[in-house]
Motif scaffolding. Structure first.
Motif, PDB file in Angstrom:
ATOM      1  N   ALA A  86       0.976  -1.161  -0.095  1.00 10.32           N
ATOM      2  CA  ALA A  86       0.039  -0.095  -0.137  1.00 10.32           C
ATOM      3  C   ALA A  86       0.772   1.273   0.055  1.00 10.32           C
ATOM      4  N   GLN A  87       0.295   2.315  -0.607  1.00  9.51           N
ATOM      5  CA  GLN A  87       1.258   3.370  -0.327  1.00  9.51           C
ATOM      6  C   GLN A  87       1.315   4.254   1.070  1.00  9.51           C
ATOM      7  N   VAL A  88       2.486   4.369   1.378  1.00 11.68           N
ATOM      8  CA  VAL A  88       2.740   5.024   2.909  1.00 11.68           C
ATOM      9  C   VAL A  88       3.182   6.368   2.830  1.00 11.68           C
ATOM     10  N   LEU A  89       2.236   7.254   3.209  1.00 12.59           N
ATOM     11  CA  LEU A  89       2.793   8.742   3.286  1.00 12.59           C
ATOM     12  C   LEU A  89       3.372   9.012   4.469  1.00 12.59           C
ATOM     13  N   PHE A  90       4.223   9.872   4.386  1.00 12.70           N
ATOM     14  CA  PHE A  90       5.016  10.522   5.582  1.00 12.70           C
ATOM     15  C   PHE A  90       4.819  11.873   6.018  1.00 12.70           C
ATOM     16  N   ALA A  91       4.465  11.944   7.621  1.00 11.09           N
ATOM     17  CA  ALA A  91       4.632  13.493   7.960  1.00 11.09           C
ATOM     18  C   ALA A  91       5.547  13.607   9.046  1.00 11.09           C
ATOM     19  N   ALA A  92       6.360  14.874   8.583  1.00 10.34           N
ATOM     20  CA  ALA A  92       7.571  15.171   9.411  1.00 10.34           C
ATOM     21  C   ALA A  92       7.393  15.469  10.972  1.00 10.34           C
ATOM     22  N   ASP A  93       6.509  14.908  11.556  1.00 10.33           N
ATOM     23  CA  ASP A  93       6.234  15.308  13.040  1.00 10.33           C
ATOM     24  C   ASP A  93       5.046  14.366  13.490  1.00 10.33           C
ATOM     25  N   CYS A  94       4.794  14.063  14.615  1.00 12.14           N
ATOM     26  CA  CYS A  94       3.846  13.048  15.238  1.00 12.14           C
ATOM     27  C   CYS A  94       2.769  14.082  15.643  1.00 12.14           C
ATOM     28  N   VAL A  95       2.789  15.509  15.899  1.00  9.97           N
ATOM     29  CA  VAL A  95       1.859  16.145  16.327  1.00  9.97           C
ATOM     30  C   VAL A  95       1.806  17.515  15.417  1.00  9.97           C
TER      31      VAL A  95
END
Length: 396
Positions: A86-95
């Motif tokens: 599946a496509q995995v997107l990434f966010a540069a913080d967890c909040v």
């Protein structure tokens, strides 16, 4: 048990915050062992299939509350995409706003990976504000990181009290296996406890004496118990300062009816190295210039006989210096016997701890055990009878 599983949750259209353990070894940006990633695949795929949107919370290494690129989870995206298909997107913080925007934009069939929770110093302090920031990203919290359940952190404990919560498939399997082995086991129950030091496993031994029928002690720990019986162990690894404690454990075991199994014969060598010249001797005849590196064939025969009489086996720690041939013989032989009994349906076998997993993998017995826990500290603390904060929080 008072915790819910994924089966109890309506996941359709919901953003599911999943605490996972993907703290995998990485060399030059490449994952060298993806075992932990593979273990979370059933949870992620189930959420996707149920119409949920998985958002992964995880730590990586020990950044100490500082942002360090070498410990960014971004480098795991290709491995995760390959595992989940599946496509995995990434966010540069967890909040924060970036994470919130990424969570809102997540589409069905996609997975969102949040940055290392331990880039925030507040994470390991179980900070409620950090947990609240994480909780804003999802509708449901799912803990699939049993290996981190003994830590009261924002992403394992505080957050579980802010959202409808459940255990993921890996967490569920761990808890059911351990409950079956120690909570309501089929008797007789045997525990194998090995490794180097009695001092690190005192609470474990104390808890097991009240709960098991046989306690097999191996490795360097066994030497300390031999010392407690006034047996000379030569140059062997032994904690002579723990002699009285070991003697107390032997006495308590007598009172509770727990039979402690110590080596009857030993494999000794003058050097701690692979294929060192060695000999098999009775356990009370270790020469002054030698060290005990393994249990002998008579000991293995007794241990495997105990296994054959048992219905439940819990294993933590090798029986000898398993990393050196031929001093892996006792561990391998006992492991293969446990595997055979498990295969035939006579034994439920649960094992855990780093050295244990390595030893059982090396012996070729691992795939036949009923369950092998990849959690080190959490597995030990559960066996010690301790409450795990990450599990307790799911029961609110």
């Amino acid at each position: 048990m008072g915790w819910k599983t994924l089966d109890d949750m309506d996941l359709n259209g919901k953003r599911v915050l999943v605490r996972v353990d993907i703290n995998v070894p990485v060399v030059d940006g490449t994952v060298t062992d993806a075992t932990r990633v593979q273990r979370i695949v059933p949870t992620v795929r189930y959420i996707l299939a149920a119409g949920g949107k998985p958002i992964l919370l995880a730590h990586f290494g020990r950044p100490g509350g500082e942002r360090r690129e070498s410990l960014s989870l971004k480098q795991l995206v290709p491995t995760l995409e390959n595992a989940f298909e599946a496509q995995v997107l990434f966010a540069a913080d967890c909040v924060g706003s970036e994470a919130e925007l990424a969570a809102e934009a997540l589409q069905p069939g996609q997975v969102l990976l949040l940055e290392n929770t331990r880039f925030h110093a507040a994470e390991t302090k179980n900070d409620p504000d950090l947990a609240a920031g994480m909780a804003r990203l999802g509708d449901i919290y799912c803990n699939d990181a049993f290996s981190a359940a003994h830590r009261a952190h924002s992403s394992t404990e505080a957050i579980a009290r802010l959202l409808p919560s459940c255990a993921g498939r890996l967490m569920q399997a761990e808890l059911e296996a351990l409950e079956g082995a120690l909570g309501a086991p089929k008797r007789p129950v045997t525990a194998v406890v090995g490794g180097a030091k009695v001092s690190t496993k005192l609470e474990l031994l104390g808890n097991l004496i009240d709960k098991v029928d046989y306690l097999v002690i191996g490795g360097g720990m066994a030497n300390t118990f031999l010392v407690a019986k006034d047996i000379n162990v030569g140059k062997s690894l032994a904690e002579t300062a723990m002699k009285d404690t070991a003697a107390d454990i032997l006495t308590k075991a007598d009172k509770t009816g727990c039979k402690i199994v110590l080596p009857r014969d030993i494999v000794v060598a003058e050097k701690f190295e692979a294929n060192a010249p060695h000999q098999v001797l009775p356990s009370d005849q270790c020469p002054d210039n030698s060290m005990i590196l393994d249990a002998g064939p008579e000991s293995v025969a007794e241990i495997t006989e105990v296994f054959a009489q048992s219905h439940t086996l819990i294993w933590n720690g090798p029986l000898g210096a398993f990393e050196l041939e031929p001093f892996d013989t006792a561990t391998n032989a006992a492991a293969l016997k446990a595997a055979a009994l498990t295969r035939s349906g006579q034994l439920v076998s649960v094992a855990g701890g780093g050295d244990t997993v390595a030893a059982l993998n090396a012996s070729g017995a691992a795939h036949d055990f009923s369950y092998i826990s990849t959690a080190g500290g959490a597995f030990l603390e559960w066996m010690e009878g301790k409450t795990l904060p990450g599990v307790a929080a799911l029961e609110h």
